[in-house]
Design an enzyme around this catalytic site. Structure first.
Site, mmCIF file in Angstrom:
data_model
loop_
_atom_site.group_PDB
_atom_site.id
_atom_site.type_symbol
_atom_site.label_atom_id
_atom_site.label_comp_id
_atom_site.label_asym_id
_atom_site.label_seq_id
_atom_site.Cartn_x
_atom_site.Cartn_y
_atom_site.Cartn_z
ATOM 1 N N CYS A 160 60.219 55.484 -72.687
ATOM 2 C CA CYS A 160 61.011 54.672 -73.616
ATOM 3 C C CYS A 160 62.256 55.414 -74.075
ATOM 4 O O CYS A 160 63.162 54.823 -74.642
ATOM 5 C CB CYS A 160 60.212 54.292 -74.843
ATOM 6 S SG CYS A 160 58.503 53.956 -74.530
ATOM 7 N N ASP A 171 62.536 58.307 -76.205
ATOM 8 C CA ASP A 171 62.570 59.193 -77.359
ATOM 9 C C ASP A 171 61.218 59.891 -77.489
ATOM 10 O O ASP A 171 60.192 59.227 -77.499
ATOM 11 C CB ASP A 171 62.837 58.488 -78.697
ATOM 12 C CG ASP A 171 63.362 57.065 -78.574
ATOM 13 O OD1 ASP A 171 63.551 56.582 -77.470
ATOM 14 O OD2 ASP A 171 63.551 56.439 -79.620
ATOM 15 N N CYS A 217 68.358 60.735 -78.684
ATOM 16 C CA CYS A 217 69.781 60.587 -78.948
ATOM 17 C C CYS A 217 70.217 61.447 -80.131
ATOM 18 O O CYS A 217 69.416 62.128 -80.760
ATOM 19 C CB CYS A 217 70.080 59.124 -79.223
ATOM 20 S SG CYS A 217 69.405 58.564 -80.796
ATOM 21 N N CYS A 222 64.849 55.610 -84.638
ATOM 22 C CA CYS A 222 64.840 57.067 -84.397
ATOM 23 C C CYS A 222 64.363 57.794 -85.652
ATOM 24 O O CYS A 222 63.678 58.813 -85.570
ATOM 25 C CB CYS A 222 66.217 57.570 -84.001
ATOM 26 S SG CYS A 222 66.991 56.605 -82.708
HETATM 27 S S1 FES Z 1 66.173 58.360 -79.339
HETATM 28 FE FE1 FES Z 1 66.571 56.531 -78.259
HETATM 29 S S2 FES Z 1 67.882 55.520 -79.611
HETATM 30 FE FE2 FES Z 1 67.505 57.346 -80.651
#
Ligand code: FES
Ligand SMILES: Cc1ncc(COP(=O)(O)O)c(C=O)c1O
Lengths: 167, 399
Positions: free
Chosen positions: A33, A35, A63, A107
């Site tokens: 996915c 993260d 991210c 997140c």
């Molecule tokens: S880790 Fe995927 S949107 Fe922040």
């Protein structure tokens, strides 16, 4: 789209990296996915017998927001009692960062969840009774993970890739 | 440092900065020649091309000069060029314009790696009673012409396959696909936004072709659809009957002039600039693949010269872009985290890139302004920032 505070934490994240002598670890997310966060806590009792998170660190695949929230959640939990740390929410994490874009709120949930899971694991390891709130959130996190995996199942089937991250 | 434009106040971003801009498939800086060509058409030759007076006639003349110049470079006739607001509109005109000529229903063929301007238009048509076949691609991102042949049906209206992909650069066998369509008397449309002015285009087998000025050091908001003589399209915009009734709306003269000048420039410099870009691409491929846990997405050689797409194990692309941005390098990614719907790039997924690697993708795209110094700087910075992110990742390379 990101606040200066998010960028600051992203550039110079606090408490980053692996910990060797941790008391417990919380693993959330899934590489499929996109993260994944592993959060390490080291817990010690103070003179009055309270459990204190004396050290904390993390490893994150994600991210800018995921990295910044990892940094922030570690700041928020460090030095706190375990009970205080359980009360940290993703809203706290996001607002301490001056807000996050709506699409990035999940997140911050990841960061708060990792903390929750680390504490949950700590309680299990110590054979303690698990507070209802902690247990409830643990169940909720498990459910969300299952939903995420379902969402990405089509992609996974195609590439034959195995989800990695949350064991 | 660029200051955001404040409406009602003249504010000057100085325009010049030390940023290394390697996101030219997203958009390009306007060439000075283009700006110079456009400038008179804002304040002195500002006429409406439909007006009878000389101010209008001047505008009209400039527009037709641009049209002729473009037609000449493509080896087609001026009347076959329909100016639009860009390639999104041109792609929509090709697909919807074809669909709207029917009584509803019919079959279209396109690929899994089209730009959203084609992909979402085809998807929408599929909800409106049209059958759409999506062609798979191989691991380098190529459609097979034989698959096109197999997918053709008696009721196939149109085949739409892009000339070169905007994310990975892979070139498609449009010559062969076009020939098959010709043989079977089916319309063939190609989105040539990234290929125009960079590689040759087999116009003799193409019925429609979409182009956008801003990918070519021209202005944003203008492009064209080449429509072969005899191809009938229903217009999407009805009104004053501009563009031979195919696209109503007062023509964007400065934009059209800019598109013409951008075309002239691109074709004049084509060999030289493409050769330089290809050299940069080869240099990037060699440099990046030297690093552990990396892969090239797309075809190593059968590619547009200006696009290279890589994946880095154990890191996520959005944070990689932000790290590069700290070093004043602009590039882009197809990672899920960077997209508004949190889905990974449909192109990388279609190639069968494992999702973990799709998350760590990086697209580098060069322009005519790119220098070898900039490529070297990127190759210096990249290993450093990749390592910084890998140091805080729970995943280990090769693990
Ligand atoms: S880790 Fe995927 S949107 Fe922040
Ligand atoms: C391949 C391709 N097709 C279509 C478009 C859309 O062009 P425009 O921005 O002119 O609408 C783009 C650019 O975004 C593109 O790269």
């Amino acid at each position: 789209m990101y606040t200066d505070k998010v960028i600051d934490h992203f550039r110079e994240p606090h408490n980053r990296g692996k910990m060797e002598d941790y008391s417990a670890i919380g693993k959330v997310g899934n590489i499929v996915c996109g993260d994944v966060m592993w959060l390490y806590i080291k817990v010690e009792q103070d003179e009055s017998g309270r459990d204190i998170i004396v050290d904390i660190s993390w490893e994150t695949f994600g991210c800018t927001a995921a990295i910044a929230t990892s940094s922030m959640v570690s700041d928020l939990a460090k030095g706190k009692t375990v009970e205080e740390a359980i009360a940290v929410t993703n809203q706290d994490v996001a607002s301490e960062l001056g807000g996050l874009p709506p699409v990035k709120m999940h997140c911050s949930a990841l960061a708060a969840d990792a903390l929750n899971e680390a504490i949950h694991n700590y309680f299990i390891q110590e054979g303690r009774e698990i507070p209802a709130a902690l247990q409830e959130r643990h169940a909720h996190i498990a459910k969300e993970m299952a939903q995420l995996e379902e969402r990405y199942a089509a992609f996974t089937r195609k590439s034959g890739e195995k989800p990695r991250g949350c064991e | 440092m660029l200051i955001p434009y404040q409406f009602g106040r003249i504010s000057a971003g100085d325009g010049m900065n030390n940023k290394i801009y390697l996101d030219n498939s997203a958009t390009t800086p306007l060439a000075s020649e283009v700006l110079e060509a456009m400038t008179p058409f804002f304040q002195s030759s500002y006429g409406n091309a439909s007006s009878l007076h000389s101010t209008g006639r001047d505008a009209h003349k400039a527009m037709e000069q641009s049209r002729s110049l473009i037609a000449e470079h493509l080896g087609v006739t001026p009347h076959e060029i329909v100016f639009t607001s860009g390639a999104t509109e041109a792609d929509n005109l090709a697909l919807l314009g074809t669909a709207l000529r029917t009584n509803g229903g019919g079959h279209m063929i396109t690929s899994r790696i089209e730009h959203d301007a084609v992909r979402h238009t085809a998807r929408w048509l599929a909800t409106r009673g049209f059958d759409v076949t999506l062609l798979d691609v191989d691991e380098a991102g190529r459609v097979s012409a034989q698959d096109v042949r197999k997918a053709l049906r008696p009721d196939t209206l149109l085949v739409s396959v892009m000339a070169g992909n905007n994310e990975i650069g892979t070139l498609q066998p449009i010559q062969e696909i076009g020939e098959i369509c010709r043989e079977r008397d089916v319309l063939f449309h190609t989105d040539a936004v990234q290929a125009y002015g960079k590689v040759g285009l087999p116009m003799d087998v193409i019925d429609m072709l979409a182009v956008s000025a801003h990918k070519l050091h021209g202005p944003k908001g203008v492009g064209f659809l080449y429509v072969r003589k005899g191809v009938k399209l229903a217009p999407l915009l009805h009104g004053g009957g501009h563009e031979g009734g195919r696209r109503s709306g007062t023509e964007n003269i400065p934009g059209i002039v800019g598109l013409g000048e951008a075309t002239r420039l691109a074709f004049a410099e084509k060999e030289q600039v493409s050769a330089r870009m290809r050299q940069f691409r080869d240099q990037l491929i060699t440099g990046v693949l030297k690093l552990p846990g990396t892969r090239l997405n797309g075809h190593p050689t059968d590619s547009l010269p200006h696009i290279a797409n890589f994946s880095f194990e154990a890191i996520e692309g959005e944070s990689l872009i932000m790290k590069l941005d700290e070093h004043d390098i602009a590039a882009s990614t197809g990672s899920a985290c960077s997209s508004p719907n949190l889905e990974p790039s449909h192109v990388l997924v279609a190639l069968g890139v494992p999702l973990s690697m799709a998350h760590g993708s990086l697209r580098i795209s060069t322009g005519r302004q790119t220098t070898s110094h900039e490529i070297e700087k990127l190759l210096q910075v990249l290993p450093v920032v990749v390592q910084e992110l890998r140091d805080i990742s729970p995943f280990k390379v090769g693990g």
